[in-house]
Design a protein around this motif. Sequence first.
Motif, short mmCIF file in Angstrom:
data_model
loop_
_atom_site.label_atom_id
_atom_site.label_comp_id
_atom_site.label_asym_id
_atom_site.label_seq_id
_atom_site.Cartn_x
_atom_site.Cartn_y
_atom_site.Cartn_z
N ASN A 169 0.58 -1.14 0.10
CA ASN A 169 -0.05 -0.08 -0.07
C ASN A 169 0.94 1.06 -0.14
N GLN A 170 2.08 1.20 0.14
CA GLN A 170 3.05 2.39 0.15
C GLN A 170 3.37 2.62 -1.16
N THR A 171 2.49 2.96 -2.03
CA THR A 171 2.50 3.20 -3.45
C THR A 171 2.85 4.96 -3.39
N PRO A 172 3.84 5.17 -4.29
CA PRO A 172 4.03 6.60 -4.67
C PRO A 172 2.68 7.40 -5.03
N PRO A 173 2.68 8.73 -4.57
CA PRO A 173 1.26 9.47 -4.70
C PRO A 173 1.06 9.40 -6.43
N HIS A 174 1.94 9.71 -7.30
CA HIS A 174 1.68 9.85 -8.69
C HIS A 174 1.20 8.41 -9.20
N ASP A 175 1.42 7.38 -8.76
CA ASP A 175 0.96 6.00 -9.20
C ASP A 175 -0.26 5.78 -8.48
N ARG A 176 -0.86 6.28 -7.55
CA ARG A 176 -1.93 5.87 -7.12
C ARG A 176 -3.33 5.95 -7.88
N GLY A 177 -4.11 5.19 -8.13
CA GLY A 177 -5.22 5.03 -9.02
C GLY A 177 -4.97 4.56 -10.35
N VAL A 178 -3.68 4.65 -10.92
CA VAL A 178 -3.40 3.86 -12.10
C VAL A 178 -4.03 2.45 -12.27
N ALA A 179 -3.59 1.67 -10.94
CA ALA A 179 -4.34 0.05 -11.02
C ALA A 179 -4.16 -0.15 -9.60
N THR A 180 -5.41 -0.59 -9.37
CA THR A 180 -6.08 -1.07 -8.09
C THR A 180 -5.67 -2.45 -7.68
N ALA A 181 -4.82 -2.82 -6.73
CA ALA A 181 -4.54 -4.16 -6.42
C ALA A 181 -5.53 -4.61 -5.33
N PRO A 182 -5.89 -5.85 -5.54
CA PRO A 182 -7.00 -6.58 -4.90
C PRO A 182 -6.71 -6.21 -3.46
N MET A 183 -7.59 -6.18 -2.66
CA MET A 183 -7.57 -5.96 -1.27
C MET A 183 -7.04 -7.07 -0.48
N SER A 184 -6.21 -6.89 0.61
CA SER A 184 -5.41 -7.79 1.25
C SER A 184 -5.88 -7.93 2.75
N PHE A 185 -5.42 -8.98 3.39
CA PHE A 185 -5.76 -9.28 4.77
C PHE A 185 -5.55 -7.98 5.60
N GLY A 186 -4.32 -7.40 5.27
CA GLY A 186 -4.06 -6.29 5.90
C GLY A 186 -4.84 -5.07 5.93
N ASP A 187 -5.32 -5.08 4.69
CA ASP A 187 -6.26 -3.82 4.26
C ASP A 187 -7.80 -3.86 5.31
N LEU A 188 -8.05 -5.06 5.66
CA LEU A 188 -9.37 -5.33 6.40
C LEU A 188 -9.24 -4.56 7.75
N ILE A 189 -10.26 -4.02 8.22
CA ILE A 189 -10.74 -3.37 9.54
C ILE A 189 -11.39 -4.29 10.29
N LEU A 190 -10.56 -5.28 10.96
CA LEU A 190 -11.35 -6.41 11.51
C LEU A 190 -12.06 -6.09 12.81
N ASP A 191 -11.93 -4.83 13.47
CA ASP A 191 -12.60 -4.32 14.33
C ASP A 191 -14.33 -4.03 14.11
N ASP A 192 -14.30 -4.06 12.67
CA ASP A 192 -15.68 -3.68 12.18
C ASP A 192 -16.21 -5.28 11.95
N LEU A 193 -15.79 -6.08 12.10
CA LEU A 193 -16.23 -7.64 11.53
C LEU A 193 -16.42 -8.35 12.73
N VAL A 194 -15.84 -7.88 14.15
CA VAL A 194 -15.96 -8.82 15.15
C VAL A 194 -17.26 -8.97 15.81
N HIS A 195 -18.22 -8.08 15.71
CA HIS A 195 -19.29 -8.07 16.49
C HIS A 195 -20.61 -8.39 15.21
N GLU A 196 -20.24 -8.49 14.03
CA GLU A 196 -21.35 -8.72 12.95
C GLU A 196 -22.20 -9.86 13.58
N LYS A 197 -23.27 -9.80 13.06
CA LYS A 197 -24.45 -10.99 13.42
C LYS A 197 -24.22 -12.26 12.61
N ALA A 198 -23.72 -12.13 11.55
CA ALA A 198 -23.29 -13.32 10.75
C ALA A 198 -21.83 -13.63 11.12
#
Length: 263
Positions: free
Chosen positions: A134-163
Amino acid sequence: MPKTVIIIDDDQDDLDVIKDVIKLIDDSILCITFTHPEEALRVITKELIFSPDIILSDINMPRMHGAVLLKKLRETPALNDTIIAMLSTSMANPLANTLTESGADFVLQKPVKMDDYHAMLHRIFLMQRSSAQNQTPPHDRGVATAPMSFGDLILDDLVHEKASIYIIDYAWNYLFANTTAIKKVNGYGIVGKNITDVWKELPQFNFEPVYLMLKDKVNNRVSMEINQRSPLTRTSIKITGKPLADCYLFNISEVPEDSTKSI
């Protein structure tokens, strides 16, 4: 994969096990070890000419508690991009919350078996790798979006989901399970374990048919949505799966009986 890992633990046996597992994962990783937290703090903050990629620290240590060490490390600007994982043989929720609020990226219970250490470190290294991506140079951001990775997930938002939310890597090791998912297996700790080990340790739950049904979807990294009967509760469930760059995310929710469809 990280280039430098610092390990801090007053228990020499635990320190050696962690170092050995890291070397098995990647022998090129430089491991720097300390048995005294005060010495580690001095070297890391005042003597090292580079910032480590990852710091793994025990929590319950004499002379300086892990929480104090963590606070001092996070006060060091040079360590802003360093992943810090706090480890302990026993873990109380209030302490875990305090450490997370103080800047720990991971607060984990020390595994018992070597294989479990491997899974735990693999999980930490995944976060390190995705952070680096994710440490992409600013001028390169938005050119190609890499698939989301485990480290991108906000796990705190998932902890108390009903599912029930499960995240596995592509070797079928559990990286995450939320509160609902853990309740479904009667509080059994599955994180850090391989699905085949879970079958052996929870014989009352017949996971194998579901695994056989899902494995091709996961192994081929394609999305899925399937209605099926749960091997845990025997109720009708909807399984939604989404492939990420380095892991697979499952969302499992109960559905009315009359909406169940054959697959």
